[in-house]
Design a protein around this motif. Structure first.
Motif, PDB file in Angstrom:
ATOM      1  N   TYR A  69       0.843  -1.196   0.000  1.00  7.65           N
ATOM      2  CA  TYR A  69       0.000   0.000   0.000  1.00  7.65           C
ATOM      3  C   TYR A  69       0.884   1.253   0.000  1.00  7.65           C
ATOM      4  O   TYR A  69       0.632   2.202  -0.736  1.00  7.65           O
ATOM      5  N   ILE A  70       1.934   1.243   0.810  1.00  7.51           N
ATOM      6  CA  ILE A  70       2.873   2.368   0.850  1.00  7.51           C
ATOM      7  C   ILE A  70       3.615   2.472  -0.480  1.00  7.51           C
ATOM      8  O   ILE A  70       3.754   3.553  -1.051  1.00  7.51           O
ATOM      9  N   ARG A  71       4.069   1.344  -0.994  1.00  2.51           N
ATOM     10  CA  ARG A  71       4.871   1.308  -2.218  1.00  2.51           C
ATOM     11  C   ARG A  71       4.124   1.930  -3.403  1.00  2.51           C
ATOM     12  O   ARG A  71       4.689   2.716  -4.158  1.00  2.51           O
ATOM     13  N   LYS A  72       2.846   1.588  -3.572  1.00  7.16           N
ATOM     14  CA  LYS A  72       2.111   2.111  -4.728  1.00  7.16           C
ATOM     15  C   LYS A  72       1.946   3.632  -4.644  1.00  7.16           C
ATOM     16  O   LYS A  72       1.996   4.317  -5.665  1.00  7.16           O
ATOM     17  N   ASP A  73       1.793   4.157  -3.439  1.00 10.01           N
ATOM     18  CA  ASP A  73       1.647   5.607  -3.306  1.00 10.01           C
ATOM     19  C   ASP A  73       2.982   6.334  -3.455  1.00 10.01           C
ATOM     20  O   ASP A  73       3.034   7.436  -4.010  1.00 10.01           O
ATOM     21  N   ILE A  74       4.069   5.727  -3.009  1.00  5.82           N
ATOM     22  CA  ILE A  74       5.392   6.309  -3.247  1.00  5.82           C
ATOM     23  C   ILE A  74       5.682   6.300  -4.748  1.00  5.82           C
ATOM     24  O   ILE A  74       6.202   7.273  -5.296  1.00  5.82           O
ATOM     25  N   GLU A  75       5.308   5.223  -5.424  1.00  4.02           N
ATOM     26  CA  GLU A  75       5.507   5.174  -6.874  1.00  4.02           C
ATOM     27  C   GLU A  75       4.806   6.338  -7.554  1.00  4.02           C
ATOM     28  O   GLU A  75       5.382   7.016  -8.418  1.00  4.02           O
ATOM     29  N   SER A 108      10.375   1.247  -0.317  1.00  6.30           N
ATOM     30  CA  SER A 108       9.577   1.729  -1.445  1.00  6.30           C
ATOM     31  C   SER A 108      10.375   2.694  -2.303  1.00  6.30           C
ATOM     32  O   SER A 108      10.376   2.589  -3.536  1.00  6.30           O
ATOM     33  N   PHE A 109      11.042   3.646  -1.679  1.00  6.85           N
ATOM     34  CA  PHE A 109      11.849   4.604  -2.432  1.00  6.85           C
ATOM     35  C   PHE A 109      12.942   3.908  -3.219  1.00  6.85           C
ATOM     36  O   PHE A 109      13.227   4.273  -4.358  1.00  6.85           O
ATOM     37  N   LYS A 110      13.570   2.908  -2.630  1.00  6.03           N
ATOM     38  CA  LYS A 110      14.656   2.206  -3.314  1.00  6.03           C
ATOM     39  C   LYS A 110      14.146   1.422  -4.522  1.00  6.03           C
ATOM     40  O   LYS A 110      14.884   1.240  -5.492  1.00  6.03           O
ATOM     41  N   ASP A 111      12.874   1.000  -4.492  1.00  4.52           N
ATOM     42  CA  ASP A 111      12.297   0.312  -5.649  1.00  4.52           C
ATOM     43  C   ASP A 111      12.193   1.230  -6.869  1.00  4.52           C
ATOM     44  O   ASP A 111      12.097   0.760  -7.995  1.00  4.52           O
ATOM     45  N   PHE A 112      12.196   2.547  -6.643  1.00  8.04           N
ATOM     46  CA  PHE A 112      12.060   3.512  -7.737  1.00  8.04           C
ATOM     47  C   PHE A 112      13.301   4.396  -7.843  1.00  8.04           C
ATOM     48  O   PHE A 112      13.227   5.560  -8.230  1.00  8.04           O
ATOM     49  N   ALA A 113      14.445   3.808  -7.522  1.00  2.00           N
ATOM     50  CA  ALA A 113      15.711   4.546  -7.523  1.00  2.00           C
ATOM     51  C   ALA A 113      16.036   5.114  -8.900  1.00  2.00           C
ATOM     52  O   ALA A 113      16.497   6.253  -9.015  1.00  2.00           O
ATOM     53  N   GLU A 114      15.804   4.344  -9.949  1.00  2.00           N
ATOM     54  CA  GLU A 114      16.145   4.807 -11.300  1.00  2.00           C
ATOM     55  C   GLU A 114      15.369   6.065 -11.658  1.00  2.00           C
ATOM     56  O   GLU A 114      15.940   7.053 -12.129  1.00  2.00           O
ATOM     57  N   GLU A 115      14.049   6.052 -11.426  1.00  2.00           N
ATOM     58  CA  GLU A 115      13.221   7.216 -11.724  1.00  2.00           C
ATOM     59  C   GLU A 115      13.611   8.401 -10.849  1.00  2.00           C
ATOM     60  O   GLU A 115      13.719   9.533 -11.324  1.00  2.00           O
ATOM     61  N   ALA A 116      13.827   8.151  -9.567  1.00  2.00           N
ATOM     62  CA  ALA A 116      14.171   9.229  -8.634  1.00  2.00           C
ATOM     63  C   ALA A 116      15.502   9.863  -9.012  1.00  2.00           C
ATOM     64  O   ALA A 116      15.653  11.091  -8.962  1.00  2.00           O
ATOM     65  N   HIS A 117      16.452   9.032  -9.379  1.00  3.08           N
ATOM     66  CA  HIS A 117      17.774   9.551  -9.750  1.00  3.08           C
ATOM     67  C   HIS A 117      17.682  10.377 -11.034  1.00  3.08           C
ATOM     68  O   HIS A 117      18.351  11.402 -11.174  1.00  3.08           O
ATOM     69  N   GLY A 147      24.484  12.568  -4.839  1.00  6.11           N
ATOM     70  CA  GLY A 147      25.250  11.322  -4.793  1.00  6.11           C
ATOM     71  C   GLY A 147      24.389  10.089  -4.630  1.00  6.11           C
ATOM     72  O   GLY A 147      23.286  10.008  -5.170  1.00  6.11           O
ATOM     73  N   ASP A 148      24.917   9.127  -3.876  1.00  5.60           N
ATOM     74  CA  ASP A 148      24.305   7.808  -3.735  1.00  5.60           C
ATOM     75  C   ASP A 148      22.878   7.892  -3.193  1.00  5.60           C
ATOM     76  O   ASP A 148      22.653   8.320  -2.063  1.00  5.60           O
ATOM     77  N   TYR A 149      21.943   7.459  -4.017  1.00  2.94           N
ATOM     78  CA  TYR A 149      20.518   7.550  -3.680  1.00  2.94           C
ATOM     79  C   TYR A 149      20.151   6.672  -2.485  1.00  2.94           C
ATOM     80  O   TYR A 149      19.465   7.119  -1.560  1.00  2.94           O
ATOM     81  N   ALA A 150      20.610   5.432  -2.462  1.00  5.80           N
ATOM     82  CA  ALA A 150      20.257   4.512  -1.364  1.00  5.80           C
ATOM     83  C   ALA A 150      20.742   5.056  -0.026  1.00  5.80           C
ATOM     84  O   ALA A 150      20.013   4.992   0.970  1.00  5.80           O
ATOM     85  N   SER A 151      21.939   5.612   0.010  1.00 14.27           N
ATOM     86  CA  SER A 151      22.459   6.195   1.255  1.00 14.27           C
ATOM     87  C   SER A 151      21.638   7.402   1.673  1.00 14.27           C
ATOM     88  O   SER A 151      21.353   7.594   2.858  1.00 14.27           O
ATOM     89  N   PHE A 152      21.239   8.227   0.682  1.00  6.91           N
ATOM     90  CA  PHE A 152      20.399   9.390   0.972  1.00  6.91           C
ATOM     91  C   PHE A 152      19.080   8.947   1.611  1.00  6.91           C
ATOM     92  O   PHE A 152      18.629   9.516   2.612  1.00  6.91           O
ATOM     93  N   VAL A 153      18.464   7.927   1.033  1.00  2.58           N
ATOM     94  CA  VAL A 153      17.181   7.416   1.537  1.00  2.58           C
ATOM     95  C   VAL A 153      17.349   6.893   2.972  1.00  2.58           C
ATOM     96  O   VAL A 153      16.560   7.216   3.860  1.00  2.58           O
ATOM     97  N   ASP A 154      18.379   6.074   3.194  1.00  2.00           N
ATOM     98  CA  ASP A 154      18.608   5.518   4.536  1.00  2.00           C
ATOM     99  C   ASP A 154      18.807   6.620   5.575  1.00  2.00           C
ATOM    100  O   ASP A 154      18.272   6.542   6.683  1.00  2.00           O
TER     101      ASP A 154
END
Length: 187
Positions: A69-75, A108-117, A147-154
């Protein structure tokens, strides 16, 4: 629903137009095999002479929803490519509530890393805890230069707190703006 009603009441005093359950510009593969348009809980518009321009999408959440539910709304918020607002209402919290929600948001954010970047992301997160009369807010603002998206998210989804004596004690704000109201003491 109560949060959306209050939010709209506030918007009625400002210079924005809004719509509820607004179809998204992009299509999504939320279920099934065919991409379809989804809807944002609320969208804000600015009137520029003869036309309206969508300036923000808002998603309202409550309690502790499932990861999907969270993932679809983050997308939706990431892929629409305009600023967003995540407004989350909780009745109460314990010391694990936000870490569990933050972990789902981070995944959820990491699942859309390509688009976010590629397009960048701007989302204001607000978590309101009704029984504690407590709010935390932080602006997720990412672009490639950071820089690194995954680190930013964490790092973004980190807030150290504990709940003792019925109160929330923040040990490390990590950039979150904390607001709370104290109940008036009787004299």
């Amino acid at each position: 629903q109560e949060s959306r009603i209050l939010y709209c009441g506030l918007l009625n005093t400002l210079n924005y137009y809004y719509s509820i359950e607004t179809p998204t510009e992009n299509t999504f593969m939320l279920t099934g095999t065919k991409p379809i348009s989804a809807s944002s809980d609320l969208s804000l518009y600015r009137h520029d002479g003869g036309s309206f321009t969508k300036v923000m999408n808002v998603e309202f959440k409550a309690h502790n929803p499932s990861f999907n539910y969270i993932r679809k709304d983050i997308e939706k918020l990431v892929r629409e490519g305009i600023p967003g607002n995540w407004f989350h209402t909780l009745r109460s919290i314990d010391s694990r509530t936000l870490p569990v929600l933050f972990e789902k948001l981070s995944r959820s954010f990491k699942d859309f890393a390509e688009e976010a970047h590629e397009i960048g992301v701007s989302i204001l997160f607000c978590f309101c805890v009704i029984e504690k009369k407590w709010v935390c807010m932080k602006h997720f603002l990412y672009d490639q230069q950071l820089g690194d998206y995954a680190s930013f998210v964490d790092e973004f989804f980190r807030l150290t707190y504990e709940v003792k004596g019925g109160k929330i004690h923040v040990l490390d704000e990590n950039g979150w703006t904390i607001t709370h109201t104290q109940e008036a003491s009787s004299t």
